[in-house]
Design a protein around this motif. Sequence first.
Motif, PDB file in Angstrom:
ATOM      1  N   ALA A   3       7.139   1.839   5.824  1.00  0.00           N
ATOM      2  CA  ALA A   3       6.531   0.611   5.306  1.00  0.00           C
ATOM      3  C   ALA A   3       6.634   0.554   3.797  1.00  0.00           C
ATOM      4  O   ALA A   3       6.610  -0.519   3.206  1.00  0.00           O
ATOM      5  N   ASP A   4       6.772   1.714   3.143  1.00  0.00           N
ATOM      6  CA  ASP A   4       6.839   1.740   1.689  1.00  0.00           C
ATOM      7  C   ASP A   4       8.119   1.117   1.152  1.00  0.00           C
ATOM      8  O   ASP A   4       8.136   0.546   0.082  1.00  0.00           O
ATOM      9  N   ASP A   5       9.229   1.221   1.865  1.00  0.00           N
ATOM     10  CA  ASP A   5      10.476   0.681   1.359  1.00  0.00           C
ATOM     11  C   ASP A   5      10.713  -0.775   1.750  1.00  0.00           C
ATOM     12  O   ASP A   5      11.708  -1.361   1.380  1.00  0.00           O
ATOM     13  N   GLY A   6       9.842  -1.363   2.503  1.00  0.00           N
ATOM     14  CA  GLY A   6       9.925  -2.772   2.828  1.00  0.00           C
ATOM     15  C   GLY A   6      10.698  -3.097   4.100  1.00  0.00           C
ATOM     16  O   GLY A   6      10.658  -4.225   4.564  1.00  0.00           O
ATOM     17  N   GLU A   7      11.415  -2.131   4.669  1.00  0.00           N
ATOM     18  CA  GLU A   7      12.172  -2.408   5.889  1.00  0.00           C
ATOM     19  C   GLU A   7      11.257  -2.764   7.052  1.00  0.00           C
ATOM     20  O   GLU A   7      11.566  -3.670   7.826  1.00  0.00           O
ATOM     21  N   ALA A   8      10.160  -2.063   7.173  1.00  0.00           N
ATOM     22  CA  ALA A   8       9.212  -2.368   8.245  1.00  0.00           C
ATOM     23  C   ALA A   8       8.620  -3.756   8.036  1.00  0.00           C
ATOM     24  O   ALA A   8       8.462  -4.524   8.991  1.00  0.00           O
ATOM     25  N   GLY A   9       8.312  -4.100   6.787  1.00  0.00           N
ATOM     26  CA  GLY A   9       7.779  -5.427   6.485  1.00  0.00           C
ATOM     27  C   GLY A   9       8.768  -6.520   6.828  1.00  0.00           C
ATOM     28  O   GLY A   9       8.388  -7.577   7.349  1.00  0.00           O
ATOM     29  N   GLN A  10      10.055  -6.295   6.561  1.00  0.00           N
ATOM     30  CA  GLN A  10      11.082  -7.281   6.911  1.00  0.00           C
ATOM     31  C   GLN A  10      11.162  -7.475   8.421  1.00  0.00           C
ATOM     32  O   GLN A  10      11.282  -8.607   8.901  1.00  0.00           O
TER      33      GLN A  10
END
Length: 83
Positions: A3-10
């Motif tokens: 979640a820290d690198d934004g892939e999970a958020g995307q």
Amino acid sequence: MSADDGEAGQEIIKNVELALGDGSTVSVYLRGRNEPISVVRVHRTPLTVRLEGTCNAVHDVTYSAVVGAKYSPRGLRVVDGMA
């Protein structure tokens, strides 16, 4: 995915868009915020996402700030999608 690198958020935002397209009621959880945001429209850019909520509320956030979503498909039970 982290979640820290934004892939999970995307990935969560992609699922939110699909759920909204199907007529579901969607709430998005953001890092550092206690209450979810009820979302009616999503506008994605390569680095950020604009979440339009009820009562004309607008939230511009990075993908790494998105930690989960909850949606209810057309009156059915609530489904969680947490990172």
